[in-house]
Design a protein around this motif. Structure first.
Motif, PDB file in Angstrom:
ATOM      1  N   GLU A 169       0.819  -1.219   0.000  1.00 41.89           N
ATOM      2  CA  GLU A 169       0.000   0.000   0.000  1.00 41.89           C
ATOM      3  C   GLU A 169       0.859   1.277   0.000  1.00 41.89           C
ATOM      4  OE1 GLU A 169      -3.151   0.095  -0.374  1.00 41.89           O
ATOM      5  OE2 GLU A 169      -3.855  -1.912   0.101  1.00 41.89           O
ATOM      6  N   PRO A 170       1.762   1.437  -0.972  1.00 42.51           N
ATOM      7  CA  PRO A 170       2.647   2.612  -0.972  1.00 42.51           C
ATOM      8  C   PRO A 170       1.936   3.919  -1.295  1.00 42.51           C
ATOM      9  CG  PRO A 170       2.917   1.404  -3.011  1.00 42.51           C
ATOM     10  CD  PRO A 170       2.021   0.561  -2.130  1.00 42.51           C
ATOM     11  N   THR A 171       0.746   3.866  -1.912  1.00 38.94           N
ATOM     12  CA  THR A 171       0.025   5.098  -2.257  1.00 38.94           C
ATOM     13  C   THR A 171      -1.116   5.381  -1.291  1.00 38.94           C
ATOM     14  OG1 THR A 171      -1.445   3.898  -3.783  1.00 38.94           O
ATOM     15  CG2 THR A 171       0.580   4.814  -4.707  1.00 38.94           C
ATOM     16  N   LEU A 172      -1.168   4.645  -0.188  1.00 38.46           N
ATOM     17  CA  LEU A 172      -2.253   4.783   0.778  1.00 38.46           C
ATOM     18  C   LEU A 172      -2.316   6.200   1.335  1.00 38.46           C
ATOM     19  CD1 LEU A 172      -4.438   3.171   2.375  1.00 38.46           C
ATOM     20  CD2 LEU A 172      -2.719   2.867   4.162  1.00 38.46           C
ATOM     21  N   GLY A 173      -3.452   6.865   1.135  1.00 36.69           N
ATOM     22  CA  GLY A 173      -3.665   8.190   1.704  1.00 36.69           C
ATOM     23  C   GLY A 173      -2.984   9.336   0.980  1.00 36.69           C
ATOM     24  N   LEU A 174      -2.322   9.070  -0.141  1.00 36.87           N
ATOM     25  CA  LEU A 174      -1.613  10.126  -0.856  1.00 36.87           C
ATOM     26  C   LEU A 174      -2.582  10.952  -1.704  1.00 36.87           C
ATOM     27  CD1 LEU A 174       1.664   8.390  -2.113  1.00 36.87           C
ATOM     28  CD2 LEU A 174       1.187   9.475   0.086  1.00 36.87           C
ATOM     29  N   ASP A 175      -2.264  12.246  -1.850  1.00 37.42           N
ATOM     30  CA  ASP A 175      -3.062  13.065  -2.749  1.00 37.42           C
ATOM     31  C   ASP A 175      -2.672  12.770  -4.192  1.00 37.42           C
ATOM     32  OD1 ASP A 175      -0.750  14.587  -3.448  1.00 37.42           O
ATOM     33  OD2 ASP A 175      -1.083  15.933  -1.751  1.00 37.42           O
ATOM     34  N   VAL A 176      -3.376  13.366  -5.132  1.00 35.36           N
ATOM     35  CA  VAL A 176      -3.181  13.057  -6.552  1.00 35.36           C
ATOM     36  C   VAL A 176      -1.748  13.335  -7.007  1.00 35.36           C
ATOM     37  CG1 VAL A 176      -3.884  13.645  -8.899  1.00 35.36           C
ATOM     38  CG2 VAL A 176      -5.613  13.466  -7.097  1.00 35.36           C
ATOM     39  N   VAL A 177      -1.188  14.473  -6.586  1.00 32.59           N
ATOM     40  CA  VAL A 177       0.159  14.849  -7.020  1.00 32.59           C
ATOM     41  C   VAL A 177       1.203  13.898  -6.443  1.00 32.59           C
ATOM     42  CG1 VAL A 177       1.923  16.652  -6.949  1.00 32.59           C
ATOM     43  CG2 VAL A 177      -0.477  17.267  -7.300  1.00 32.59           C
ATOM     44  N   ALA A 178       1.091  13.600  -5.142  1.00 33.35           N
ATOM     45  CA  ALA A 178       2.044  12.703  -4.494  1.00 33.35           C
ATOM     46  C   ALA A 178       1.959  11.297  -5.078  1.00 33.35           C
ATOM     47  CB  ALA A 178       1.783  12.673  -2.993  1.00 33.35           C
ATOM     48  N   LYS A 179       0.748  10.844  -5.354  1.00 34.06           N
ATOM     49  CA  LYS A 179       0.552   9.524  -5.943  1.00 34.06           C
ATOM     50  C   LYS A 179       1.168   9.450  -7.338  1.00 34.06           C
ATOM     51  CE  LYS A 179      -3.425   7.569  -5.293  1.00 34.06           C
ATOM     52  NZ  LYS A 179      -4.856   7.156  -5.401  1.00 34.06           N
ATOM     53  N   ARG A 180       0.975  10.511  -8.114  1.00 32.63           N
ATOM     54  CA  ARG A 180       1.527  10.572  -9.462  1.00 32.63           C
ATOM     55  C   ARG A 180       3.057  10.477  -9.436  1.00 32.63           C
ATOM     56  NH1 ARG A 180      -0.457   9.012 -13.359  1.00 32.63           N
ATOM     57  NH2 ARG A 180       1.485   7.910 -13.448  1.00 32.63           N
ATOM     58  N   ARG A 181       3.672  11.207  -8.512  1.00 33.25           N
ATOM     59  CA  ARG A 181       5.125  11.197  -8.408  1.00 33.25           C
ATOM     60  C   ARG A 181       5.631   9.809  -7.999  1.00 33.25           C
ATOM     61  NH1 ARG A 181       5.740  15.433  -5.385  1.00 33.25           N
ATOM     62  NH2 ARG A 181       6.404  16.896  -6.963  1.00 33.25           N
ATOM     63  N   MET A 182       4.931   9.170  -7.053  1.00 29.51           N
ATOM     64  CA  MET A 182       5.315   7.843  -6.583  1.00 29.51           C
ATOM     65  C   MET A 182       5.234   6.822  -7.716  1.00 29.51           C
ATOM     66  SD  MET A 182       6.042   5.835  -3.876  1.00 29.51           S
ATOM     67  CE  MET A 182       5.428   6.589  -2.362  1.00 29.51           C
ATOM     68  N   ILE A 183       4.134   6.808  -8.453  1.00 30.89           N
ATOM     69  CA  ILE A 183       3.945   5.844  -9.532  1.00 30.89           C
ATOM     70  C   ILE A 183       4.987   6.035 -10.628  1.00 30.89           C
ATOM     71  CG2 ILE A 183       2.386   5.178 -11.411  1.00 30.89           C
ATOM     72  CD1 ILE A 183       0.051   5.685  -9.500  1.00 30.89           C
ATOM     73  N   ASP A 184       5.222   7.278 -11.028  1.00 25.66           N
ATOM     74  CA  ASP A 184       6.209   7.552 -12.082  1.00 25.66           C
ATOM     75  C   ASP A 184       7.596   7.084 -11.674  1.00 25.66           C
ATOM     76  OD1 ASP A 184       4.262   8.632 -13.671  1.00 25.66           O
ATOM     77  OD2 ASP A 184       4.750  10.724 -13.231  1.00 25.66           O
ATOM     78  N   PHE A 185       7.942   7.292 -10.404  1.00 27.82           N
ATOM     79  CA  PHE A 185       9.271   6.896  -9.945  1.00 27.82           C
ATOM     80  C   PHE A 185       9.416   5.377  -9.944  1.00 27.82           C
ATOM     81  CE2 PHE A 185      12.255   5.739  -6.562  1.00 27.82           C
ATOM     82  CZ  PHE A 185      13.384   6.408  -7.007  1.00 27.82           C
ATOM     83  N   LEU A 186       8.410   4.661  -9.471  1.00 28.04           N
ATOM     84  CA  LEU A 186       8.483   3.202  -9.434  1.00 28.04           C
ATOM     85  C   LEU A 186       8.598   2.617 -10.841  1.00 28.04           C
ATOM     86  CD1 LEU A 186       5.802   2.452  -6.687  1.00 28.04           C
ATOM     87  CD2 LEU A 186       8.297   2.309  -6.469  1.00 28.04           C
ATOM     88  N   LYS A 187       7.845   3.162 -11.762  1.00 32.23           N
ATOM     89  CA  LYS A 187       7.920   2.689 -13.148  1.00 32.23           C
ATOM     90  C   LYS A 187       9.306   2.951 -13.731  1.00 32.23           C
ATOM     91  CE  LYS A 187       4.339   3.740 -15.763  1.00 32.23           C
ATOM     92  NZ  LYS A 187       3.228   4.550 -16.318  1.00 32.23           N
ATOM     93  N   ARG A 188       9.883   4.071 -13.356  1.00 35.31           N
ATOM     94  CA  ARG A 188      11.189   4.437 -13.911  1.00 35.31           C
ATOM     95  C   ARG A 188      12.302   3.511 -13.410  1.00 35.31           C
ATOM     96  NH1 ARG A 188      13.697  10.538 -14.382  1.00 35.31           N
ATOM     97  NH2 ARG A 188      15.758   9.926 -15.179  1.00 35.31           N
ATOM     98  N   ILE A 189      12.345   3.237 -12.090  1.00 36.31           N
ATOM     99  CA  ILE A 189      13.421   2.386 -11.592  1.00 36.31           C
ATOM    100  C   ILE A 189      13.259   0.948 -12.067  1.00 36.31           C
ATOM    101  CG2 ILE A 189      13.842   3.844  -9.578  1.00 36.31           C
ATOM    102  CD1 ILE A 189      12.392   1.761  -7.876  1.00 36.31           C
ATOM    103  N   ASN A 190      12.023   0.542 -12.324  1.00 37.36           N
ATOM    104  CA  ASN A 190      11.809  -0.787 -12.889  1.00 37.36           C
ATOM    105  C   ASN A 190      12.280  -0.841 -14.337  1.00 37.36           C
ATOM    106  OD1 ASN A 190       9.365  -2.319 -14.664  1.00 37.36           O
ATOM    107  ND2 ASN A 190      10.375  -3.558 -13.106  1.00 37.36           N
ATOM    108  N   ARG A 191      11.952   0.181 -15.106  1.00 35.88           N
ATOM    109  CA  ARG A 191      12.292   0.213 -16.530  1.00 35.88           C
ATOM    110  C   ARG A 191      13.788   0.455 -16.767  1.00 35.88           C
ATOM    111  NH1 ARG A 191       9.323   4.101 -17.540  1.00 35.88           N
ATOM    112  NH2 ARG A 191      10.867   5.784 -17.579  1.00 35.88           N
ATOM    113  N   GLU A 192      14.357   1.413 -16.069  1.00 32.88           N
ATOM    114  CA  GLU A 192      15.730   1.823 -16.350  1.00 32.88           C
ATOM    115  C   GLU A 192      16.773   1.051 -15.537  1.00 32.88           C
ATOM    116  OE1 GLU A 192      16.052   6.033 -15.904  1.00 32.88           O
ATOM    117  OE2 GLU A 192      14.500   6.470 -17.409  1.00 32.88           O
ATOM    118  N   ASN A 193      16.432   0.640 -14.323  1.00 33.66           N
ATOM    119  CA  ASN A 193      17.407  -0.037 -13.463  1.00 33.66           C
ATOM    120  C   ASN A 193      17.170  -1.541 -13.354  1.00 33.66           C
ATOM    121  OD1 ASN A 193      17.590   2.747 -12.993  1.00 33.66           O
ATOM    122  ND2 ASN A 193      18.499   2.452 -10.982  1.00 33.66           N
ATOM    123  N   GLY A 194      16.042  -2.012 -13.889  1.00 35.89           N
ATOM    124  CA  GLY A 194      15.757  -3.436 -13.827  1.00 35.89           C
ATOM    125  C   GLY A 194      15.384  -3.927 -12.438  1.00 35.89           C
TER     126      GLY A 194
END
Length: 337
Positions: free
Chosen positions: A194-219
């Protein structure tokens, strides 16, 4: 012997491997009536709760996997088993080729874990002090620490937060700082409950983008649980659904939709105030000449639907889109009850 060798190879190549894992808890039964209290003293009664029952699945390195299910399905229990916080009652668990039971300390140096309702940050100290503490305790090399600190500070926008006391952070800021902290030692696999639990829209957006990036670029392999299915669909490539302590579905989100039928949303804008008659569909909303329907294309096709709509007078515009994954999941939960 040959079978054992293949298992060792599978463990080495996989990020996560569960084979016939069962986790049971003993729950004391209480009765606060007079006779019940005496009975509890003389012959305490215990009930066995099965959180996971004979669960098996594997996750390859570099995957981004969603792990979902209704409350009490066994999601958090699985995360705690993978990180060695709990031990299985039966079965075999391998994480990055290691046993969480026998090699937990070594495993933690390659693993990152984040529970949305907990923090490892020091409450009465600036965020950077927690980061520096981890560097020392985890024996992170100076160059690796500086490199990772620079990356997470930039990508998670932490520059103005490093000298802020943890107790003064908003929930979204604290979650970003917690995520940064778990990445300082360059984990190969991260488990997020539950990493996005209680986050507002902006904070959630930043969290999701970062997770996708480290998965894509760092494996980095990512396993994430959430009650927000739209978030999971955007992040993950694969979803494991658990119900009643057992794996009920393992595949992609499109396959999940097919289980409940080919649910589709059709939004029709009319030139006047009339409401179109869309066969075998349910009208969900109607406002200012815009009408949204839910239809199941399992026995039809978009081509046939468009042909039918082309013959309806007064249509100004048509939009066809997938039904929200939340709706699909809700139907499955109802069926699993």
């Amino acid at each position: 012997m040959l079978q054992e060798d293949r298992t060792d190879i599978f463990r080495t190549a996989s990020a996560v491997s569960l084979r016939h894992v069962t986790k049971e808890f003993l729950q004391w039964q209480r009765d606060n009536t007079g006779k019940g209290m005496i009975r509890n003293l003389l012959k305490p009664e215990k009930k066995t709760i099965t959180a996971l029952g004979d669960v098996s699945f594997g996750i390859e390195k570099g995957e981004f996997v969603a792990y979902a299910g209704p409350n009490g399905a066994g999601k958090s229990t699985t995360m705690k088993l993978l990180s060695g916080m709990l031990l299985p009652t039966a079965g075999d668990i391998s994480v990055l080729g290691m046993s969480p039971k026998k090699e937990r300390r070594a495993l933690m140096h390659r693993l990152g874990v984040l529970f949305g309702n907990r923090t490892e940050l020091w409450w009465d100290h600036p965020v950077i002090r927690s980061f520096e503490w981890k560097k020392v305790v985890w024996n992170i090399p100076e160059d690796e620490y500086r490199k990772n600190l620079r990356i997470v500070t930039e990508l998670l926008d932490l520059k103005d937060l490093l000298k802020t006391f943890t107790r003064e952070l908003s929930l979204g800021q604290r979650m970003r700082a917690d995520l940064a902290m778990l990445l300082l030692h360059s984990p190969e696999l991260i488990l997020l409950d539950e990493p996005t639990l209680g986050l507002d829209v902006v904070a959630k957006r930043r969290m999701i983008d970062f997770l996708k990036r480290i998965n894509r670029e760092n494996g980095v392999t990512v396993v994430v649980t959430s009650h927000d299915m739209d978030d999971l669909e955007e992040m993950a490539h694969r979803i494991l659904m658990i119900s009643g302590g057992k794996i009920a579905y393992d595949g992609d989100f499109d396959g999940l939709r097919k289980i409940t039928g080919n649910l589709t949303r059709v939004v029709i804008t009319m030139q006047d105030e009339s409401v179109p008659d869309l066969r075998n569909s349910t009208l969900l909303s109607s406002q200012n000449g815009v009408h949204e329907f839910e239809t199941d294309l399992r026995g039809s096709s978009v081509k046939k639907l468009m042909k039918y709509l082309s013959e309806v007078d007064g249509i100004a515009d048509v939009e066809i889109k997938k039904a929200p994954i939340e709706q699909v999941i809700a139907r499955l939960y109802d069926e699993w009850r």
